[in-house]
Design an enzyme around this catalytic site. Structure first.
Site, PDB file in Angstrom:
ATOM      1  CD1 TRP A 162      -1.001   9.067   5.087  1.00 29.16           C
ATOM      2  CD2 TRP A 162       0.200   6.703   6.081  1.00 29.16           C
ATOM      3  NE1 TRP A 162      -1.735   7.668   5.209  1.00 29.16           N
ATOM      4  CE2 TRP A 162      -1.082   6.637   6.347  1.00 29.16           C
ATOM      5  CE3 TRP A 162       1.270   5.834   7.355  1.00 29.16           C
ATOM      6  CZ2 TRP A 162      -1.440   5.582   7.338  1.00 29.16           C
ATOM      7  CZ3 TRP A 162       0.637   5.366   8.028  1.00 29.16           C
ATOM      8  CH2 TRP A 162      -0.732   5.001   7.175  1.00 29.16           C
ATOM      9  CG  ASN A 163       1.914   3.052   3.635  1.00 26.22           C
ATOM     10  OD1 ASN A 163       1.862   4.196   2.340  1.00 26.22           O
ATOM     11  ND2 ASN A 163       1.235   2.112   3.421  1.00 26.22           N
ATOM     12  CE  LYS A 186      -1.169  15.728  -2.179  1.00 24.05           C
ATOM     13  NZ  LYS A 186      -0.507  15.355  -0.719  1.00 24.05           N
ATOM     14  N   PRO A 187       3.995  15.024  -1.428  1.00 22.91           N
ATOM     15  CG  PRO A 187       5.693  15.905   0.290  1.00 22.91           C
ATOM     16  CD  PRO A 187       4.770  16.058  -1.059  1.00 22.91           C
ATOM     17  CB  ALA A 188       0.950  11.242   2.650  1.00 21.33           C
ATOM     18  N   GLY A 240      -2.344   5.876  -2.686  1.00 21.87           N
ATOM     19  CA  GLY A 240      -2.703   6.115  -1.995  1.00 21.87           C
ATOM     20  C   GLY A 240      -4.258   5.198  -2.041  1.00 21.87           C
ATOM     21  CB  SER A 241      -7.655   5.466  -0.662  1.00 28.38           C
ATOM     22  OG  SER A 241      -7.434   7.025  -0.709  1.00 28.38           O
ATOM     23  CD  GLU A 262       0.330   0.593  -5.044  1.00 32.06           C
ATOM     24  OE1 GLU A 262      -0.675  -0.051  -4.347  1.00 32.06           O
ATOM     25  OE2 GLU A 262       1.148   0.738  -4.165  1.00 32.06           O
ATOM     26  CG  LEU A 263      -5.242   3.382  -6.325  1.00 31.50           C
ATOM     27  CD1 LEU A 263      -7.023   3.249  -7.146  1.00 31.50           C
ATOM     28  CD2 LEU A 263      -4.804   4.653  -6.150  1.00 31.50           C
ATOM     29  CB  CYS A 296      -1.975  -1.438  -0.577  1.00 29.26           C
ATOM     30  SG  CYS A 296      -0.507  -1.027  -1.316  1.00 29.26           S
ATOM     31  CD  GLU A 397      -6.622  -0.820   2.570  1.00 31.16           C
ATOM     32  OE1 GLU A 397      -7.298  -0.450   1.742  1.00 31.16           O
ATOM     33  OE2 GLU A 397      -5.038  -1.305   1.816  1.00 31.16           O
TER      34      GLU A 397
HETATM   35  P1  ADP Z   1      -4.566   7.409   3.295  1.00 27.53           P
HETATM   36  O1  ADP Z   1      -5.885   7.078   3.225  1.00 27.53           O
HETATM   37  O2  ADP Z   1      -3.503   6.525   3.453  1.00 27.53           O
HETATM   38  O3  ADP Z   1      -4.436   8.838   4.132  1.00 27.53           O
HETATM   39  P2  ADP Z   1      -5.373   8.516   0.597  1.00 27.53           P
HETATM   40  O4  ADP Z   1      -5.933   8.612  -0.283  1.00 27.53           O
HETATM   41  O5  ADP Z   1      -5.804   9.797   1.881  1.00 27.53           O
HETATM   42  O6  ADP Z   1      -4.434   7.578   1.813  1.00 27.53           O
HETATM   43  O7  ADP Z   1      -3.802   9.767   0.919  1.00 27.53           O
HETATM   44  C1  ADP Z   1      -2.990   9.650  -0.582  1.00 27.53           C
HETATM   45  C2  ADP Z   1      -2.307  10.821  -0.355  1.00 27.53           C
HETATM   46  O8  ADP Z   1      -3.217  11.462  -1.368  1.00 27.53           O
HETATM   47  C3  ADP Z   1      -1.800  11.594   0.015  1.00 27.53           C
HETATM   48  O9  ADP Z   1      -0.850  12.812  -0.296  1.00 27.53           O
HETATM   49  C4  ADP Z   1      -2.907  12.902   0.400  1.00 27.53           C
HETATM   50  O10 ADP Z   1      -2.907  13.812   0.951  1.00 27.53           O
HETATM   51  C5  ADP Z   1      -2.981  12.769  -0.848  1.00 27.53           C
HETATM   52  N1  ADP Z   1      -4.792  13.635  -1.674  1.00 27.53           N
HETATM   53  C6  ADP Z   1      -5.683  12.906  -0.675  1.00 27.53           C
HETATM   54  N2  ADP Z   1      -6.879  13.914  -0.855  1.00 27.53           N
HETATM   55  C7  ADP Z   1      -6.630  13.948  -1.963  1.00 27.53           C
HETATM   56  C8  ADP Z   1      -6.567  14.940  -2.643  1.00 27.53           C
HETATM   57  N3  ADP Z   1      -8.173  15.502  -3.472  1.00 27.53           N
HETATM   58  N4  ADP Z   1      -6.349  15.381  -4.490  1.00 27.53           N
HETATM   59  C9  ADP Z   1      -4.863  15.650  -3.889  1.00 27.53           C
HETATM   60  N5  ADP Z   1      -4.763  14.904  -3.037  1.00 27.53           N
HETATM   61  C10 ADP Z   1      -4.779  14.361  -2.245  1.00 27.53           C
END
Ligand code: ADP
Length: 493
Positions: A162-163, A186-188, A240-241, A262-263, A296, A397
């Site tokens: 989302w950021n 699949k977006p956030a 993402g994370s 990209e974490l 990040c 972080e």
């Molecule tokens: P943040 O902490 O920045 O929200 P996340 O890693 O939780 O980071 O989210 C980044 C992306 O990963 C988002 O699109 C989120 O919906 C997706 N996501 C989180 N958990 C899962 C999962 N178990 N399977 C697939 N996508 C996921």
């Protein structure tokens, strides 16, 4: 808010049909939707379709069916649609920026910059599509030839955060489509409307049905599991994370998908005493508070050489105190809200821990609630001095507007400290000594080093990290390689 700009509701006039599958906008099979909230005001700004496994399967099927024809298109044809998408995105920039500010919270000026950055990936990969060069290799046999071809990997699954809700999408879709792949994205769950608006650009630019598909959901695992378990999907690209990325990469291994990740990051910023402390402090305040620290590549450990640390802190504190927090549509706002309550709590927890262990709180340090800010997730931009290794912030972080400053004495010491992290994405150094700039940039174990440079990024440059910060590169000439398989053709004459 300015009145002559399209509102998010008008711009995303999808109703609740935010799934884009095989060239058509669709609602979820169950009709289920979820609310999208403005993090600055708590106002619900729209709804998105809440897809599950069945819609994901259809999107994968559409991408899989579209792939052979798309792979056979000329690079020039693929470049054309990407270029058209770039031009449309630039044309719609103002509306897209307003939508982004409403949905994600960043100040309008920053949102405009992100739209520009998002469009840059479309233009860059439109050109790179034409430069997927193979190779011929001299054989050790006279009646034999070797040729190396680069071919699209196939159907790609993209998962974005989302950021940076628009540029993270184009950074994946553009190279995939340029390479001749098709994609399911699949977006956030926090920013589905930005994603839908970007896909509207793709649709209007003439992407053929099935080439780029969008699946919005508030149940990421359900969609994610299908994307990861389906053997037709040949590549996962995720931002993402580290926590989620690690799980997804493990799961992708079962069908041996290509993976780029990209974490998270924990960027060191090193300011040597040969640098101008005022200039460095200004730079730090700019990069640290960008997107309210939700990046990040945001500096998480700011090492300042002891002789200049007090002057540096003075300037950083003054500039931080002067930053105006508020809803991003308001003029002069320099810092928007955090994305949610959990983010506020994380920043507060890091501050409380650090202060409890002896850090000095110079400015900020608390949630902002005056003048209606209590409706959103605002945190006062904060400076902490005397941070040390015993504190949570030293390793975890932050993802918030918190600048943690640490004094150091020598070059060797600070290189060792900067490298003492599991992460390896961005790093920064301020110095006017050329030899030192070279030594330190070579010694830092990170994917990116900014030397007197707080913005070492661009669509034309490879972005990515090492260690727990991920695998692979996005952008640059390297960016398209992530979507290409190498094929060796041996030919006996
Ligand atoms: P943040 O902490 O920045 O929200 P996340 O890693 O939780 O980071 O989210 C980044 C992306 O990963 C988002 O699109 C989120 O919906 C997706 N996501 C989180 N958990 C899962 C999962 N178990 N399977 C697939 N996508 C996921």
């Amino acid at each position: 808010m300015s009145t002559d700009v399209t509102t998010p509701g008008e711009l995303t006039s999808f109703g609740v049909a935010t799934l884009f599958i095989d060239g058509k906008w669709e609602a979820a099979d169950t009709g289920a939707t979820f609310d999208v909230t403005d993090p600055a005001t708590g106002t619900i700004i729209g709804q998105a379709s809440d897809a599950g496994g069945a819609e994901t399967d259809r999107a994968i099927a559409a991408a899989s069916d579209a792939w052979p024809a798309w792979a056979r298109e000329t690079a020039y044809r693929r470049a054309e649609v990407l270029r058209a998408a770039h031009d449309l995105m630039v044309e719609r920039a103002e509306d897209l920026a307003h939508l982004m500010t409403s949905e994600q919270g960043k100040p309008l000026r920053a949102a405009r910059n992100e739209v520009r950055y998002a469009a840059d990936f479309l233009a860059w990969f439109a050109e790179e599509a034409k430069r997927v060069y193979g190779q011929t290799i001299p054989s050790n046999r006279s009646s034999h030839r070797f040729t190396v071809l680069k071919q699209p990997v196939g159907v790609v699954a993209g998962i974005t955060p989302w950021n940076y809700p628009m540029s993270m999408i184009t950074r994946k879709v553009a190279p995939a489509v340029a390479a001749g792949c098709t994609i399911v994205l699949k977006p956030a769950e926090q920013t589905p409307l930005c994603a839908a608006a970007v896909f509207k650009v793709f649709e209007d630019a003439g992407f053929p049905p099935g080439v780029a598909n969008l699946v919005t959901t508030q149940r990421p695992e359900q969609v994610g599991d299908r994307l990861l378990d389906d053997a037709r999907v040949r590549k996962l690209t995720f931002t993402g994370s580290t926590e989620v990325g690690t799980v997804l990469a493990g799961r992708a291994a079962a069908t041996m998908k290509r993976v780029s990740l990209e974490l998270g990051g924990h960027a060191p910023m090193i300011v040597f005493d040969d640098a101008d402390p005022e200039h460095a402090a200004k730079g730090v305040s700019l990069v640290k508070f960008l997107n309210a620290g939700q990046a990040c590549i945001s500096p998480n450990r700011i090492y300042v050489q002891r002789g200049i640390v007090e002057r540096f802190l003075e300037v950083l504190t003054d500039r931080t105190a002067a930053l105006e927090a508020g809803p991003g549509h308001q003029a002069n706002v320099g810092i928007g809200p955090l994305i949610d309550q959990a983010s506020l709590e994380k920043v507060q927890r890091q501050i409380d821990d650090a202060v409890g262990r002896g850090a000095r709180l110079l400015v900020g340090g608390r949630r902002l609630t005056d003048n209606g800010l209590d409706r959103g997730y605002f945190f006062a931009p904060t400076v902490l001095a005397d941070v040390d290794e015993s504190m949570v912030i030293y390793r975890e972080e932050t993802f918030g507007p918190l600048a943690a400053v640490i004094a150091f004495d020598t070059e060797d010491e600070v290189i060792a400290k900067a490298n003492d992290t599991q992460y390896g994405l961005a790093s920064y150094v301020y110095t006017r000594d050329l030899g030192r700039a070279v030594r330190v940039s070579e010694a830092l174990r990170f994917g990116i080093v900014g030397v007197n440079d707080i913005n070492p990024t661009g669509a034309q440059a490879p972005f990515g990290g090492r260690g727990s910060s991920g695998l692979g590169r996005e952008g640059g000439a390297e960016g398209i390689d992530e979507y290409l398989d190498v094929k060796l053709v041996g030919l006996a004459l």
